[in-house]
Design an enzyme around this catalytic site. Sequence first.
Site, mmCIF file in Angstrom:
data_model
loop_
_atom_site.group_PDB
_atom_site.id
_atom_site.type_symbol
_atom_site.label_atom_id
_atom_site.label_comp_id
_atom_site.label_asym_id
_atom_site.label_seq_id
_atom_site.Cartn_x
_atom_site.Cartn_y
_atom_site.Cartn_z
ATOM 1 N N ASP A 40 2.581 -4.999 -5.071
ATOM 2 C CA ASP A 40 2.304 -4.781 -3.648
ATOM 3 C C ASP A 40 1.050 -5.534 -3.217
ATOM 4 O O ASP A 40 0.221 -5.018 -2.483
ATOM 5 C CB ASP A 40 2.155 -3.277 -3.380
ATOM 6 C CG ASP A 40 2.393 -2.918 -1.922
ATOM 7 O OD1 ASP A 40 2.916 -3.768 -1.171
ATOM 8 O OD2 ASP A 40 2.049 -1.794 -1.536
ATOM 9 N N LYS A 93 -1.006 -7.612 -1.043
ATOM 10 C CA LYS A 93 -1.081 -8.045 0.345
ATOM 11 C C LYS A 93 -2.484 -7.766 0.853
ATOM 12 O O LYS A 93 -3.248 -7.025 0.230
ATOM 13 C CB LYS A 93 -0.030 -7.340 1.199
ATOM 14 C CG LYS A 93 -0.123 -5.823 1.205
ATOM 15 C CD LYS A 93 1.042 -5.215 1.962
ATOM 16 C CE LYS A 93 0.971 -3.695 1.914
ATOM 17 N NZ LYS A 93 2.111 -3.098 2.592
ATOM 18 N N ASN A 123 -3.956 -4.250 1.025
ATOM 19 C CA ASN A 123 -4.219 -3.528 -0.215
ATOM 20 C C ASN A 123 -5.373 -4.111 -1.020
ATOM 21 O O ASN A 123 -5.550 -3.799 -2.195
ATOM 22 C CB ASN A 123 -2.961 -3.483 -1.090
ATOM 23 C CG ASN A 123 -1.893 -2.598 -0.500
ATOM 24 O OD1 ASN A 123 -2.170 -1.755 0.340
ATOM 25 N ND2 ASN A 123 -0.666 -2.796 -0.923
#
Length: 141
Positions: free
Chosen positions: A94, A96, A99
Amino acid sequence: MKKHSVIEDDDVESAMIERRVLALGCQHPFICNLFCTFQTQSHLNFVMEYLGGGDLMFHVQRCGKLSEERTRFYASEIVCALKFLHKKFIIYRDLKLDNILLDEAGHIRLVDFGMCQCKTYREECLPSNFCGTPHYMAPEV
């Protein structure tokens, strides 16, 4: 996290993975630290370090474009964190701007480990499901 939402969305395993990976934060400077976890009748609670520098999405939107030097700095810290996770047989799925948080000194911390795939040392354990944030996907995907 609300327990009923975790159960309703079938995210129990995801919450457990998140807790396990966050617990590794004390072993690496670029992963968010988890201080403790506890639960009430209605919630699962993770007590994590305060990261007051904002996320990278905020900084990119504010600046419009990061300098090459700043991009290289963040990229090197991200690579260090990912190498650490890979050595622990964890795939972080995840990545991105939302994050990646910054601490007060300007160093990154990866957060949001719910989509991680653990125990990837055997081929049959490699992820076979599709995941991702549609907004960040290439048009051809």
